[in-house]
Design a protein around this motif. Structure first.
Motif, PDB file in Angstrom:
ATOM      1  N   SER A   1       0.924  -1.370  -0.134  1.00 35.80           N
ATOM      2  CA  SER A   1       0.172  -0.236   0.031  1.00 35.80           C
ATOM      3  C   SER A   1       0.892   1.260   0.061  1.00 35.80           C
ATOM      4  CB  SER A   1      -1.029  -0.137   1.293  1.00 35.80           C
ATOM      5  OG  SER A   1      -0.233  -0.328   2.260  1.00 35.80           O
TER       6      SER A   1
ATOM      7  N   ARG B   1      -2.069  -8.659   0.412  1.00 35.58           N
ATOM      8  CA  ARG B   1      -1.946  -8.719  -0.986  1.00 35.58           C
ATOM      9  C   ARG B   1      -1.136  -9.626  -1.805  1.00 35.58           C
ATOM     10  NH1 ARG B   1      -2.579  -3.360  -3.431  1.00 35.58           N
ATOM     11  NH2 ARG B   1      -3.880  -2.137  -2.035  1.00 35.58           N
TER      12      ARG B   1
ATOM     13  N   LEU C   1      -3.286 -12.573  -1.900  1.00 38.70           N
ATOM     14  CA  LEU C   1      -4.352 -12.694  -2.819  1.00 38.70           C
ATOM     15  C   LEU C   1      -3.786 -12.790  -4.476  1.00 38.70           C
ATOM     16  CD1 LEU C   1      -7.282 -12.465  -3.821  1.00 38.70           C
ATOM     17  CD2 LEU C   1      -6.926 -10.100  -3.532  1.00 38.70           C
TER      18      LEU C   1
ATOM     19  N   LEU D   1      -9.517 -19.078  -2.650  1.00 36.70           N
ATOM     20  CA  LEU D   1      -9.609 -17.669  -2.975  1.00 36.70           C
ATOM     21  C   LEU D   1     -10.618 -16.741  -2.230  1.00 36.70           C
ATOM     22  CD1 LEU D   1      -8.569 -16.147  -5.777  1.00 36.70           C
ATOM     23  CD2 LEU D   1     -10.842 -16.778  -6.587  1.00 36.70           C
ATOM     24  N   PHE D   2     -11.726 -17.443  -1.617  1.00 37.76           N
ATOM     25  CA  PHE D   2     -12.413 -16.613  -0.786  1.00 37.76           C
ATOM     26  C   PHE D   2     -11.716 -16.043   0.500  1.00 37.76           C
ATOM     27  CE2 PHE D   2     -16.684 -15.108   0.355  1.00 37.76           C
ATOM     28  CZ  PHE D   2     -16.575 -15.376   2.247  1.00 37.76           C
TER      29      PHE D   2
ATOM     30  N   GLN E   1      -9.293 -13.408  -0.633  1.00 40.50           N
ATOM     31  CA  GLN E   1      -9.902 -12.189  -0.975  1.00 40.50           C
ATOM     32  C   GLN E   1     -10.572 -11.515   0.349  1.00 40.50           C
ATOM     33  OE1 GLN E   1     -10.426 -10.177  -3.592  1.00 40.50           O
ATOM     34  NE2 GLN E   1     -12.048 -11.248  -4.832  1.00 40.50           N
TER      35      GLN E   1
ATOM     36  N   TYR F   1      -7.524  -9.849   1.780  1.00 38.53           N
ATOM     37  CA  TYR F   1      -7.384  -8.620   1.386  1.00 38.53           C
ATOM     38  C   TYR F   1      -7.989  -7.386   1.624  1.00 38.53           C
ATOM     39  CZ  TYR F   1      -7.080  -5.367  -2.766  1.00 38.53           C
ATOM     40  OH  TYR F   1      -7.145  -4.244  -3.386  1.00 38.53           O
ATOM     41  N   LEU F   2      -9.562  -7.535   1.432  1.00 36.70           N
ATOM     42  CA  LEU F   2     -10.350  -6.336   1.627  1.00 36.70           C
ATOM     43  C   LEU F   2     -10.130  -5.927   3.316  1.00 36.70           C
ATOM     44  CD1 LEU F   2     -13.272  -7.888  -0.277  1.00 36.70           C
ATOM     45  CD2 LEU F   2     -12.043  -5.678  -0.721  1.00 36.70           C
TER      46      LEU F   2
ATOM     47  N   LYS G   1      -7.226  -3.947   3.673  1.00 42.86           N
ATOM     48  CA  LYS G   1      -7.473  -2.586   2.998  1.00 42.86           C
ATOM     49  C   LYS G   1      -8.227  -1.749   3.776  1.00 42.86           C
ATOM     50  CE  LYS G   1      -8.879  -0.897  -1.530  1.00 42.86           C
ATOM     51  NZ  LYS G   1      -7.409  -0.691  -2.331  1.00 42.86           N
ATOM     52  N   ILE G   2      -9.255  -2.117   4.132  1.00 41.95           N
ATOM     53  CA  ILE G   2     -10.116  -1.413   5.002  1.00 41.95           C
ATOM     54  C   ILE G   2      -9.673  -1.018   6.285  1.00 41.95           C
ATOM     55  CG2 ILE G   2     -12.587  -1.594   6.260  1.00 41.95           C
ATOM     56  CD1 ILE G   2     -13.645  -3.392   4.042  1.00 41.95           C
TER      57      ILE G   2
ATOM     58  N   ILE H   1      -6.887   1.656   5.562  1.00 41.66           N
ATOM     59  CA  ILE H   1      -7.477   2.805   5.117  1.00 41.66           C
ATOM     60  C   ILE H   1      -8.193   3.665   6.317  1.00 41.66           C
ATOM     61  CG2 ILE H   1      -9.314   4.134   3.838  1.00 41.66           C
ATOM     62  CD1 ILE H   1      -9.002   1.911   1.439  1.00 41.66           C
ATOM     63  N   PHE H   2      -9.276   2.974   7.171  1.00 44.50           N
ATOM     64  CA  PHE H   2      -9.582   3.852   8.075  1.00 44.50           C
ATOM     65  C   PHE H   2      -8.565   3.875   9.449  1.00 44.50           C
ATOM     66  CE2 PHE H   2     -13.345   4.586   6.358  1.00 44.50           C
ATOM     67  CZ  PHE H   2     -13.560   3.536   5.472  1.00 44.50           C
TER      68      PHE H   2
END
Lengths: 121, 167
Positions: free
Chosen positions: A44, A53, A56, A99-100, A103, A106-107, A110-111, A114-115
């Motif tokens: 990031s 990352r 994924l 994969l799930f 994913q 990763y999400l 990321k969240i 960011i927050f």
């Protein structure tokens, strides 16, 4: 005329495969040269490598390669038939779970970044 | 005494009229060629399947030429792929102003190309559309959902950054 048809079909199949390979090369080669901003696929920020990352990215490439090789390596006659229609090779459920999970990781990462407002050097 | 001047010619209107007439003539020529081929085929006693094969070959040739033209334009740079895996601009402080690679876009791109390309290939080989299994559909859906969620998260962060910047 039927012979002509059966001669054209493999030609179209290999034309499509060649087209996909050339398109893949046109995307991958600029990435490797650095023309695309690929550095941040793995992190990031500059010099950072986020584990979610990396997980994924490799999971994605692994699943895509597995499915591509499976489909190319399976003869049409060996594919399952359902209600008279040929079905493409299926993905193992374990790959979907992997994969799930990647994913979701990763999400979540990321969240959180960011927050949380992660500051970078 | 006022002079009556001749109306000035509008070169733009003349150009568009000429190109419109050319387009109509081109379409009429194509229709004439197609009708000529069909009439010749009927006169020679060709079967409906043979005419369908000729149509398939012609249509396939057009598609292949179009696909080759797209690849050529990408290779020479007339179609830019710069934004294909990147978000419009970085959302974090260090990345402002620079395009940032998006892993979810990259994943969506890969799965779309792989699945769509294999679907077309197998359909051409089988001679009819093949069925896509459920797990592959779930894969595409998962990838698309991840892309949407990533975009929503990025947009929310960008929005809150803009609000903080304006204060």
């Amino acid at each position: 005329m039927t012979d002509v048809f059966y001669a054209i079909v493999p030609l179209m199949k290999w034309s499509l495969l060649a087209w996909l390979l050339v398109l893949a090369a046109l995307v991958v080669i600029p990435c490797l040269r650095g023309d695309f901003p690929g550095q941040s696929l793995l992190g990031s920020g500059a010099g950072h490598r986020d584990p979610e990352r990396i997980a994924l990215l490799f999971t994605t490439i692994g699943v895509a390669l597995y499915y591509f090789i499976t489909c190319l390596g399976t003869d049409l006659a060996d594919l399952p038939v359902r209600n008279g229609v040929i079905v493409m090779p299926d993905l193992p459920p374990e790959m979907l779970v992997a994969l799930f999970g990647a994913q979701g990781g990763y999400l979540s990462g990321k969240i959180w970044r960011i927050f949380k407002g992660v500051s970078l050097p | 005494m006022t002079e009556i001047s001749e109306p000035k010619a509008d070169p733009e209107n003349e150009g568009s009229n000429t190109s419109g007439i050319r387009a109509i003539l081109l379409v009429l020529a194509i229709v004439a060629v197609v009708c000529g081929i069909a009439g010749y085929a009927v006169a020679q006693g060709l079967r409906a399947q043979d005419i369908a094969l000729i149509g398939f070959v012609a249509f396939g040739t057009i598609i292949i030429l179009f696909a080759a033209a797209v690849l050529y334009l990408i290779a020479v740079g007339n179609i830019s792929l710069v934004g294909i895996i990147s978000e419009p601009r970085g959302t974090l402080e260090l990345e402002k102003g620079r395009p940032k690679a998006s892993l979810s876009r990259f994943q969506f791109l890969i799965f779309t190309f792989v699945v769509a390309g294999l679907f077309l290939m197998l359909s051409i080989e089988a001679g009819h559309f093949v069925e896509v299994p459920e797990n592959v559909l779930i894969l595409i859906g998962l990838s698309g959902t991840g892309y949407l969620a990533s975009k929503v998260a990025t947009s929310s962060a960008k929005k809150s950054e803009d609000e903080e910047g304006s204060k």
